[in-house]
Design a protein around this motif. Structure first.
Motif, PDB file in Angstrom:
ATOM      1  N   LEU A   1      81.244   2.848  31.055  1.00 28.98           N
ATOM      2  CA  LEU A   1      80.814   1.615  30.501  1.00 28.98           C
ATOM      3  C   LEU A   1      81.770   2.199  29.225  1.00 28.98           C
ATOM      4  CD1 LEU A   1      77.672   1.094  31.923  1.00 28.98           C
ATOM      5  CD2 LEU A   1      79.584   0.367  32.366  1.00 28.98           C
ATOM      6  N   ILE A   2      82.739   1.997  28.567  1.00 33.26           N
ATOM      7  CA  ILE A   2      83.178   2.434  27.321  1.00 33.26           C
ATOM      8  C   ILE A   2      82.925   1.452  26.386  1.00 33.26           C
ATOM      9  CG2 ILE A   2      85.322   4.002  28.769  1.00 33.26           C
ATOM     10  CD1 ILE A   2      86.853   1.589  28.171  1.00 33.26           C
ATOM     11  N   ALA A   3      82.645   0.392  27.233  1.00 39.48           N
ATOM     12  CA  ALA A   3      82.495  -0.607  25.659  1.00 39.48           C
ATOM     13  C   ALA A   3      80.907  -0.304  25.089  1.00 39.48           C
ATOM     14  CB  ALA A   3      83.007  -2.160  26.321  1.00 39.48           C
ATOM     15  N   LEU A   4      80.216   0.612  25.891  1.00 39.64           N
ATOM     16  CA  LEU A   4      78.707   0.756  25.559  1.00 39.64           C
ATOM     17  C   LEU A   4      78.587   1.084  24.152  1.00 39.64           C
ATOM     18  CD1 LEU A   4      76.027  -0.005  27.414  1.00 39.64           C
ATOM     19  CD2 LEU A   4      76.376   2.432  27.539  1.00 39.64           C
ATOM     20  N   GLU A   5      77.371   0.436  23.214  1.00 39.79           N
ATOM     21  CA  GLU A   5      77.075   0.744  22.318  1.00 39.79           C
ATOM     22  C   GLU A   5      75.862   1.202  21.874  1.00 39.79           C
ATOM     23  OE1 GLU A   5      77.699  -2.549  20.126  1.00 39.79           O
ATOM     24  OE2 GLU A   5      79.868  -2.734  19.656  1.00 39.79           O
ATOM     25  N   GLU A   6      74.560   0.834  23.191  1.00 35.47           N
ATOM     26  CA  GLU A   6      72.795   1.085  22.909  1.00 35.47           C
ATOM     27  C   GLU A   6      72.673   1.774  24.786  1.00 35.47           C
ATOM     28  OE1 GLU A   6      68.990  -0.464  21.607  1.00 35.47           O
ATOM     29  OE2 GLU A   6      70.440  -2.078  22.044  1.00 35.47           O
ATOM     30  N   CYS A   7      72.245   2.458  24.895  1.00 39.26           N
ATOM     31  CA  CYS A   7      72.129   2.295  26.011  1.00 39.26           C
ATOM     32  C   CYS A   7      70.637   3.389  26.125  1.00 39.26           C
ATOM     33  CB  CYS A   7      73.157   3.913  26.927  1.00 39.26           C
ATOM     34  SG  CYS A   7      72.567   4.169  28.464  1.00 39.26           S
ATOM     35  N   ASP A   8      69.115   3.090  26.373  1.00 45.06           N
ATOM     36  CA  ASP A   8      67.870   3.399  26.392  1.00 45.06           C
ATOM     37  C   ASP A   8      67.271   3.193  27.853  1.00 45.06           C
ATOM     38  OD1 ASP A   8      65.517   3.896  24.879  1.00 45.06           O
ATOM     39  OD2 ASP A   8      65.718   2.115  23.418  1.00 45.06           O
ATOM     40  N   PHE A   9      66.923   3.996  27.590  1.00 46.45           N
ATOM     41  CA  PHE A   9      66.015   4.650  29.169  1.00 46.45           C
ATOM     42  C   PHE A   9      64.797   5.691  28.442  1.00 46.45           C
ATOM     43  CE2 PHE A   9      69.756   3.768  31.307  1.00 46.45           C
ATOM     44  CZ  PHE A   9      69.653   3.411  32.698  1.00 46.45           C
ATOM     45  N   ARG A  10      64.522   5.021  27.024  1.00 48.30           N
ATOM     46  CA  ARG A  10      63.444   6.335  26.689  1.00 48.30           C
ATOM     47  C   ARG A  10      61.810   5.394  27.747  1.00 48.30           C
ATOM     48  NH1 ARG A  10      63.539   4.762  20.702  1.00 48.30           N
ATOM     49  NH2 ARG A  10      64.144   2.841  21.630  1.00 48.30           N
ATOM     50  N   ASP A  11      61.028   6.527  27.609  1.00 48.05           N
ATOM     51  CA  ASP A  11      59.382   6.364  28.468  1.00 48.05           C
ATOM     52  C   ASP A  11      60.056   6.108  30.104  1.00 48.05           C
ATOM     53  OD1 ASP A  11      58.099   6.416  25.530  1.00 48.05           O
ATOM     54  OD2 ASP A  11      59.289   4.784  25.364  1.00 48.05           O
ATOM     55  N   ASN A  12      60.670   6.312  30.502  1.00 49.71           N
ATOM     56  CA  ASN A  12      60.694   5.922  31.419  1.00 49.71           C
ATOM     57  C   ASN A  12      60.765   8.195  32.380  1.00 49.71           C
ATOM     58  OD1 ASN A  12      62.244   3.656  33.504  1.00 49.71           O
ATOM     59  ND2 ASN A  12      62.656   4.003  31.688  1.00 49.71           N
ATOM     60  N   PRO A  13      59.286   8.522  32.734  1.00 53.22           N
ATOM     61  CA  PRO A  13      58.941   9.446  32.673  1.00 53.22           C
ATOM     62  C   PRO A  13      59.437  10.273  33.429  1.00 53.22           C
ATOM     63  CG  PRO A  13      57.341   8.241  33.627  1.00 53.22           C
ATOM     64  CD  PRO A  13      58.148   7.980  32.845  1.00 53.22           C
ATOM     65  N   HIS A  14      59.164   9.739  35.120  1.00 50.75           N
ATOM     66  CA  HIS A  14      60.470  10.718  35.935  1.00 50.75           C
ATOM     67  C   HIS A  14      61.375  10.255  36.055  1.00 50.75           C
ATOM     68  CE1 HIS A  14      56.212  10.697  37.711  1.00 50.75           C
ATOM     69  NE2 HIS A  14      56.132   9.804  37.745  1.00 50.75           N
TER      70      HIS A  14
END
Length: 414
Positions: free
Chosen positions: A389-402
């Motif tokens: 995903l070369i156009a990606l500017e934000e990638c947020d996977f916080r607070d997924n404990p597993h």
């Protein structure tokens, strides 16, 4: 010698006599000129005295005229003041009868009153009410204000016209008879495509909720098939099934409202581009009817109480550019078909209860710029294909404990 002196003296005396004669001649000329000058000056002084007398006389005449005018003006003002006191006397009663006035004359008179004011006169009597609710009156009234309407509808909304006439449209247009609204819509349809209940609503249809009166989604709104944009805020009651009649509708947004379920008839809005229901306490599962709106480019269902899993055919909405389902109670795994949304630029599924692995089909979303999946229950490892995903500017996977990540990615928040 003595003779020469005598001769010299005689010559000198002769010259002196000659000079005296010349002086006397010059003095005579000067005296003559001085006499003429004195005469001219005397004449001028006489004329000045005459002019001064004339000016004085004219000034006195003007003063007399001014005094007379002031007296007449004062007298007229006193008369008008006396008449005004009579008119404004709260104990003085005036009675006007329209029973014998021809209907066309009444129509013409009221048609000159702007649309924000005229309909309050419906309360005068039944005859006036019946006249003001006719299509004939609507045509006359709008014709007289046509120039103003066209100038102030340049932005495609109703606000300009009714604001310029001195009142907000929130009551003016909503309280206008249906005949007036219909004529207005047909006449200015090319200029008028947007409605919002901030200025256009059926305020006679209200419901009391916690000591506050809130407008209800009126069925009559769905009769305006010329609408292309509809924005609704703080309303109560279900969306009427007649919403499907709005076949030209392109933008539909409901915010901070209680509207219940989405009727299946929403599929009739075949030209819909944006559909949003946010902060509406919207309950139930993902509205299956939405998957039939294949023209959608934006779908916003954030901040509701939706639950259950996403439909497996979500991928049919291939034109979606923005998909926001955050702050709900969705659960289950993401459908593999989400990878078919190849035009997506914004995807927010945060603050839900999604489980299972993050599908590798997300790697197909090469136009994606924002991917927000925080505060869910995803498990396993992030797929390596996300690096595509070369156009990606934000990638947020916080607070997924597993959930973990087995590769370095500076952009990732986890």
């Amino acid at each position: 010698m003595d003779n020469r002196l005598v001769l010299l003296l005689e010559r000198i005396q002769s010259d002196i006599a000659l000079v005296k004669g010349q002086q006397n001649s010059e003095f005579a000329v000067l005296n003559s000129r001085l006499s003429r000058l004195e005469s001219t000056l005397e004449n001028a002084l006489v004329k000045v005295d005459t002019t001064t007398a004339a000016i004085t006389s004219h000034t006195e005449s003007l003063q007399k005229q001014l005094s007379s005018t002031h007296f007449r003006t004062s007298s007229r003002l006193n008369t008008l003041s006396s008449q005004l006191r009579i008119v404004t006397n709260s104990y003085q009663k005036f009675h006007t009868s329209l029973n014998n006035t021809p209907e066309e004359i009444i129509t013409q008179i009221f048609s000159w009153i702007d649309s924000c004011q005229v309909f309050k006169f419906r309360r005068l009597n039944r005859r006036v009410d019946s006249i003001l609710t006719t299509a004939h009156f609507a045509v006359l009234n709008q014709t007289k204000f046509d120039t103003i309407i066209r100038e102030d509808l340049h932005d495609g909304s109703l606000e300009g016209f009714f604001t310029v006439l001195g009142k907000g449209i929130s009551k003016a247009f909503a309280l206008a008879p249906s005949s007036f609204q219909t004529v207005f819509a047909r006449r200015y349809r090319p200029l008028l495509k947007t409605l919002s209940n901030s200025f256009d609503w059926d305020f006679t249809d209200m419901r009391k909720d916690d000591s506050e009166w809130r407008p209800v989604f009126s069925k009559s709104l769905c009769e305006r098939d010329w609408i292309e944009e509809l924005s609704i805020f703080n309303v109560q009651g279900p969306i009427p099934k007649e919403i499907g009649r709005l076949t030209l509708l392109k933008y539909f947004q409901i915010s901070v409202s209680e509207v219940g379920a989405i009727p299946a008839d929403i599929s009739g809005c075949v030209n819909l581009r944006h559909f949003g229901i946010s902060e509406c306490q919207f309950k139930g599962g993902f509205p299956q009817e939405i998957t039939g709106l294949v023209t959608l480019t934006s779908l916003n269902l954030c901040n509701n109480q939706l639950e259950g899993s996403l439909p497996i055919d979500l991928g049919v909405l291939r034109n979606l550019v923005d998909l926001d389902l955050c702050q709900n109670q969705f659960s289950g795994t993401l459908p593999e078909s989400i990878g078919n949304l190849v035009n997506l630029e914004y995807l927010d599924l945060s603050i839900n209860h999604f489980t299972g692995a993050v599908p590798e089909t997300l790697g197909n979303l090469i136009l994606l710029q924002n991917l927000v999946m925080k505060q869910n229950d995803f498990t396993g490892s992030l797929p390596l294909v996300l690096l595509q995903l070369i156009a990606l500017e934000e990638c947020d996977f916080r607070d997924n404990p597993h959930l973990d990540c087995n590769f370095d990615w500076p952009l990732l928040k986890i």
